[in-house]
Design a protein around this motif. Structure first.
Motif, PDB file in Angstrom:
ATOM      1  N   ALA A  23       0.893  -1.060   0.151  1.00 11.67           N
ATOM      2  CA  ALA A  23      -0.072  -0.005   0.090  1.00 11.67           C
ATOM      3  C   ALA A  23       0.842   1.091  -0.053  1.00 11.67           C
ATOM      4  CB  ALA A  23      -0.959   0.038   1.318  1.00 11.67           C
ATOM      5  N   GLU A  24       2.044   1.186   0.757  1.00  4.96           N
ATOM      6  CA  GLU A  24       2.718   2.196   0.761  1.00  4.96           C
ATOM      7  C   GLU A  24       3.465   2.772  -0.650  1.00  4.96           C
ATOM      8  OE1 GLU A  24       5.508   3.955   4.435  1.00  4.96           O
ATOM      9  OE2 GLU A  24       6.014   1.839   3.742  1.00  4.96           O
ATOM     10  N   LEU A  25       3.960   1.560  -1.089  1.00 10.21           N
ATOM     11  CA  LEU A  25       4.754   1.656  -2.440  1.00 10.21           C
ATOM     12  C   LEU A  25       3.604   2.328  -3.521  1.00 10.21           C
ATOM     13  CD1 LEU A  25       7.070   0.986  -4.394  1.00 10.21           C
ATOM     14  CD2 LEU A  25       5.643  -1.115  -4.693  1.00 10.21           C
ATOM     15  N   LEU A  26       2.375   1.847  -3.549  1.00  7.36           N
ATOM     16  CA  LEU A  26       1.352   2.548  -4.395  1.00  7.36           C
ATOM     17  C   LEU A  26       0.926   3.616  -3.897  1.00  7.36           C
ATOM     18  CD1 LEU A  26      -0.383  -0.933  -4.834  1.00  7.36           C
ATOM     19  CD2 LEU A  26       1.263  -0.233  -6.411  1.00  7.36           C
ATOM     20  N   VAL A  27       0.784   4.017  -3.126  1.00  7.34           N
ATOM     21  CA  VAL A  27       0.153   5.420  -2.645  1.00  7.34           C
ATOM     22  C   VAL A  27       1.262   6.347  -3.041  1.00  7.34           C
ATOM     23  CG1 VAL A  27      -0.172   7.077  -0.558  1.00  7.34           C
ATOM     24  CG2 VAL A  27      -1.334   4.831  -0.953  1.00  7.34           C
ATOM     25  N   LYS A  28       2.639   6.090  -2.505  1.00  9.66           N
ATOM     26  CA  LYS A  28       3.695   6.888  -2.898  1.00  9.66           C
ATOM     27  C   LYS A  28       3.779   7.035  -4.542  1.00  9.66           C
ATOM     28  CE  LYS A  28       6.542   6.451   1.134  1.00  9.66           C
ATOM     29  NZ  LYS A  28       7.987   5.575   1.701  1.00  9.66           N
ATOM     30  N   GLY A  29       3.418   6.053  -5.140  1.00  6.81           N
ATOM     31  CA  GLY A  29       3.535   6.234  -6.657  1.00  6.81           C
ATOM     32  C   GLY A  29       2.214   6.696  -7.219  1.00  6.81           C
ATOM     33  N   GLY A  30       1.491   7.221  -6.455  1.00  6.10           N
ATOM     34  CA  GLY A  30       0.124   7.929  -6.885  1.00  6.10           C
ATOM     35  C   GLY A  30      -1.222   7.330  -6.978  1.00  6.10           C
ATOM     36  N   ALA A  31      -1.150   6.135  -6.503  1.00  5.30           N
ATOM     37  CA  ALA A  31      -2.275   5.325  -6.549  1.00  5.30           C
ATOM     38  C   ALA A  31      -3.271   5.608  -5.357  1.00  5.30           C
ATOM     39  CB  ALA A  31      -2.090   3.919  -6.690  1.00  5.30           C
ATOM     40  N   ARG A  32      -4.631   5.351  -5.690  1.00  6.04           N
ATOM     41  CA  ARG A  32      -5.549   5.369  -4.857  1.00  6.04           C
ATOM     42  C   ARG A  32      -5.929   3.971  -4.345  1.00  6.04           C
ATOM     43  NH1 ARG A  32     -11.023   7.851  -5.563  1.00  6.04           N
ATOM     44  NH2 ARG A  32     -10.920   8.059  -3.467  1.00  6.04           N
ATOM     45  N   VAL A  33      -5.499   3.748  -3.151  1.00  6.90           N
ATOM     46  CA  VAL A  33      -5.685   2.269  -2.263  1.00  6.90           C
ATOM     47  C   VAL A  33      -6.561   2.193  -1.291  1.00  6.90           C
ATOM     48  CG1 VAL A  33      -4.372   0.804  -1.285  1.00  6.90           C
ATOM     49  CG2 VAL A  33      -3.251   2.126  -3.025  1.00  6.90           C
ATOM     50  N   VAL A  34      -7.452   1.088  -1.549  1.00  2.00           N
ATOM     51  CA  VAL A  34      -8.240   0.534  -0.482  1.00  2.00           C
ATOM     52  C   VAL A  34      -7.671  -0.479   0.180  1.00  2.00           C
ATOM     53  CG1 VAL A  34     -10.454  -0.448   0.163  1.00  2.00           C
ATOM     54  CG2 VAL A  34     -10.398   1.162  -1.384  1.00  2.00           C
ATOM     55  N   ILE A  35      -7.419  -0.323   1.652  1.00  7.69           N
ATOM     56  CA  ILE A  35      -6.837  -1.499   2.410  1.00  7.69           C
ATOM     57  C   ILE A  35      -7.979  -1.994   3.317  1.00  7.69           C
ATOM     58  CG2 ILE A  35      -4.451  -0.552   2.258  1.00  7.69           C
ATOM     59  CD1 ILE A  35      -4.926   0.345   5.093  1.00  7.69           C
ATOM     60  N   THR A  36      -7.815  -3.264   3.808  1.00 12.65           N
ATOM     61  CA  THR A  36      -8.805  -3.929   4.378  1.00 12.65           C
ATOM     62  C   THR A  36      -8.066  -4.674   5.558  1.00 12.65           C
ATOM     63  OG1 THR A  36      -8.783  -6.263   3.573  1.00 12.65           O
ATOM     64  CG2 THR A  36     -10.171  -4.406   2.574  1.00 12.65           C
ATOM     65  N   GLY A  37      -8.684  -5.281   6.468  1.00 13.03           N
ATOM     66  CA  GLY A  37      -8.220  -5.976   7.706  1.00 13.03           C
ATOM     67  C   GLY A  37      -9.215  -6.191   8.619  1.00 13.03           C
TER      68      GLY A  37
END
Length: 247
Positions: A23-37
């Motif tokens: 998630a951190e890699l993708l957000v830093k690359g500009g993505a919008r990310v939904v995480i679950t847990g």
């Protein structure tokens, strides 16, 4: 503009470990990310660290109602998905003689059933050209002690990467698997005593050609490659284990 600018991503089990690193890699690359847990506390902490391009949704992958609610939330927030990382899982050790039915059912419910229905419920939101990545384990091809149930579940996921790819390729969606070796995520300390965790780590390091554990960041980069760059790969398993199953 980042590498993943404009990309919409869902990561199950994204609150810590490999999922959070991804998630951190993708957000830093500009993505919008939904995480679950399953842990709201863990998700809240992860969301704060990731920033405004991350959305945290609490849910249990073994509950279909939670997965349906996740799909509704993802559709409302993102619309369509460019990558789905099916990463939620547990790695409980199960000595053969003392494994209970409850232990067996829990491992398969989370690691296998949860993965299958995660893909099923979110598949309608996957865009053409999207990549799905299942997290397996190099344990699925090794005879490691006390992992028979866990390894069998990960082998099921390996098979699923092939069959689901066949199901989804007509829509232009690729399904692959990332197969990590020993990775220092802190999960061992949560599932066994400190002494047992240290012994297990020492044994895995001694057997590994690179003589070390991998990092969550290393697995995250490999998983992102499968989802976005490996556009001619389908149904494959990308082994990232320091060479232990290859050398």
């Amino acid at each position: 503009m980042g590498t993943y600018h404009g990309k919409n991503v869902v990561i199950t089990g994204g609150g810590n470990g490999i999922g959070f690193a991804l998630a951190e890699l993708l957000v830093k690359g500009g993505a919008r990310v939904v995480i679950t847990g399953r842990s709201q506390t863990t998700l809240d902490s992860a969301r704060e660290r990731l920033g405004e391009n991350a959305i945290a949704v609490r849910g249990d992958v073994t509950e279909l109602s939670d997965l349906e609610a996740l799909a509704d939330r993802v559709q409302a927030e993102l619309g369509t998905i460019d990558a789905l990382f099916v990463n939620a899982g547990i790695a409980t050790l199960t000595p053969f003689e003392s494994t209970t039915e409850q232990m067996f059912d829990e491992l398969f419910a989370i690691n296998v059933k949860g993965a299958f229905f995660t893909v099923q419920k979110l598949a309608p939101l996957l865009s053409s050209g999207a990549g799905v990545v299942l997290t397996t384990s190099n344990a699925n091809v090794m005879g490691l002690p006390e992992t028979s149930v866990y390894a069998a579940g990960k082998a099921a996921l390996r098979s699923m990467a092939r069959s689901l790819s066949r199901e989804l390729l007509p829509r232009g969606i690729r399904v692959n698997a990332i197969s990590p070796g020993p990775v220092d995520t802190g999960i061992l300390e949560n599932t066994m005593t400190a002494a047992a965790a240290e012994q297990f780590k020492a044994e895995r390091v001694a057997d590994n050609p690179m003589r070390r554990f991998g990092s969550p960041d290393e697995i995250a980069r490999a998983a992102a490659f499968l989802a976005f760059d490996a556009t001619y790969a389908a149904g494959t398993e990308f082994v990232v284990d320091g060479g232990v199953t290859q050398l």
